[in-house]
Design a protein around this motif. Sequence first.
Motif, mmCIF file in Angstrom:
data_model
loop_
_atom_site.group_PDB
_atom_site.id
_atom_site.type_symbol
_atom_site.label_atom_id
_atom_site.label_comp_id
_atom_site.label_asym_id
_atom_site.label_seq_id
_atom_site.Cartn_x
_atom_site.Cartn_y
_atom_site.Cartn_z
ATOM 1 N N THR A 194 -4.769 -0.878 -4.692
ATOM 2 C CA THR A 194 -5.529 -0.793 -3.449
ATOM 3 C C THR A 194 -6.756 -1.680 -3.554
ATOM 4 O O THR A 194 -7.413 -1.715 -4.600
ATOM 5 C CB THR A 194 -5.945 0.683 -3.202
ATOM 6 O OG1 THR A 194 -4.782 1.504 -3.264
ATOM 7 C CG2 THR A 194 -6.612 0.862 -1.851
ATOM 8 N N CYS A 220 -2.588 -2.303 -1.063
ATOM 9 C CA CYS A 220 -2.887 -1.527 0.150
ATOM 10 C C CYS A 220 -4.351 -1.616 0.531
ATOM 11 O O CYS A 220 -5.211 -1.955 -0.287
ATOM 12 C CB CYS A 220 -2.534 -0.064 -0.081
ATOM 13 S SG CYS A 220 -0.781 0.250 -0.029
ATOM 14 N N GLN A 224 -6.242 2.904 4.676
ATOM 15 C CA GLN A 224 -4.891 3.395 4.906
ATOM 16 C C GLN A 224 -4.529 4.464 3.849
ATOM 17 O O GLN A 224 -4.019 5.533 4.188
ATOM 18 C CB GLN A 224 -3.992 2.154 4.795
ATOM 19 C CG GLN A 224 -2.529 2.261 5.020
ATOM 20 C CD GLN A 224 -1.882 0.917 4.582
ATOM 21 O OE1 GLN A 224 -2.509 -0.159 4.643
ATOM 22 N NE2 GLN A 224 -0.652 0.977 4.106
ATOM 23 N N VAL A 225 -4.860 4.165 2.589
ATOM 24 C CA VAL A 225 -4.607 5.123 1.497
ATOM 25 C C VAL A 225 -5.404 6.411 1.725
ATOM 26 O O VAL A 225 -4.876 7.518 1.588
ATOM 27 C CB VAL A 225 -4.979 4.483 0.130
ATOM 28 C CG1 VAL A 225 -4.962 5.510 -0.991
ATOM 29 C CG2 VAL A 225 -4.031 3.330 -0.189
#
Length: 273
Positions: A194, A220, A224-225
């Motif tokens: 991420t 990522c 979003q995570v």
Amino acid sequence: KPLALPGAHVVVTGGSSGIGKCIAIECYKQGAFITLVARNEDKLLQAKKEIEKHSINDKQVVLCISVDVSQDYSQVENVIKQAQEKLGPVDMLVNCAGMSLSGKFEDLEVSTFERLMSVNYLGSVYPSRAVITTMKERRVGRIVFVSSQAGQLGLFGFTAYSSSKFAIRGLAEALQMEVKPYNVYVTVAYPPDTDTPGFAEENKTKPLETRLISETVSVCKPEQVAKQIVKDAIVVTMGLFRTIALFYLGSFDSIVRRCMMQRAKSEVADKTA
Ligand SMILES: NC(=O)C1=CN([C@@H]2O[C@H](COP(=O)(O)OP(=O)(O)OC[C@H]3O[C@@H](n4cnc5c(N)ncnc54)[C@H](OP(=O)(O)O)[C@@H]3O)[C@@H](O)[C@H]2O)C=CC1
Ligand SMILES: CCCCCCCCCCCCCCCC(=O)[C@@H](N)CO
């Protein structure tokens, strides 16, 4: 029985940067009161300002606490107590403080194994230990652990990091079995790479093999995570592996409930005797 975030007190360790900061923003946007826990005070204040931009009412508070979550349990217990005095009992704890260092087994300093185990593992044990009694008493609570994809698969370069993230999974699953009868829920996130300051730092020292393995999966966005982690913590559902283990876990849960009832009965008997 989803947890209601409006007005809830959410503590986020590692909340001053990366995934933790995004989790704090996500909860704040949904009306929670936030306590950020990390070491560096400037980064904490910076994050507080950024989070406050997303307020949805004028009562919401962001509290900053500077402490090392991996060093001294009594210190961690004290700061949690302070936070509870200001913002009330903790409804949700997110253990997101952590760090990664990679290298071949023989190239990593022995002290790196100790450091990662204490920050990633003990740094999740201490805050959880400090909130669990009140959560059980109130029959309310969520504890979130942040492991990693490298906490499901042991990968080249991650002998120290992966083991510290595997340890979190063992802790979380055992703890879940203990606290379920008290309506306290434990979730574990296993994020992929991420885009965070911590990830940028990690990339400076990654062995070639680790880098190539890592590049097979895309990076990522932390927002979003974080969104997924918060959603999973509010509405607890079961993953594939845990569905397979459902039968066993179900029968183990009934042992735990039976013992709880037995204990309550004998306490009543002791009092009336
Ligand atoms: N980014 C990624 O690719 C992935 C990250 N993860 C995990 O997610 C978590 C967050 O990662 P990421 O957002 O990248 O990390 P960052 O490095 O961006 O942020 C880490 C946060 O933890 C705090 N922290 C670190 N050590 C301590 C400590 N000893 N005591 C208190 N606070 C501490 C930092 O503040 P300060 O330094 O001021 O204390 C900071 O707020 C970690 O557990 C990481 O292992 C999992 C999978 C992928
Ligand atoms: C069932 C599980 C699915 C597995 C898919 C295969 C993934 C292989 C690549 C994984 C790259 C390493 C991730 C580590 C992220 C991390 O924790 C660090 N970046 C922290 O900074």
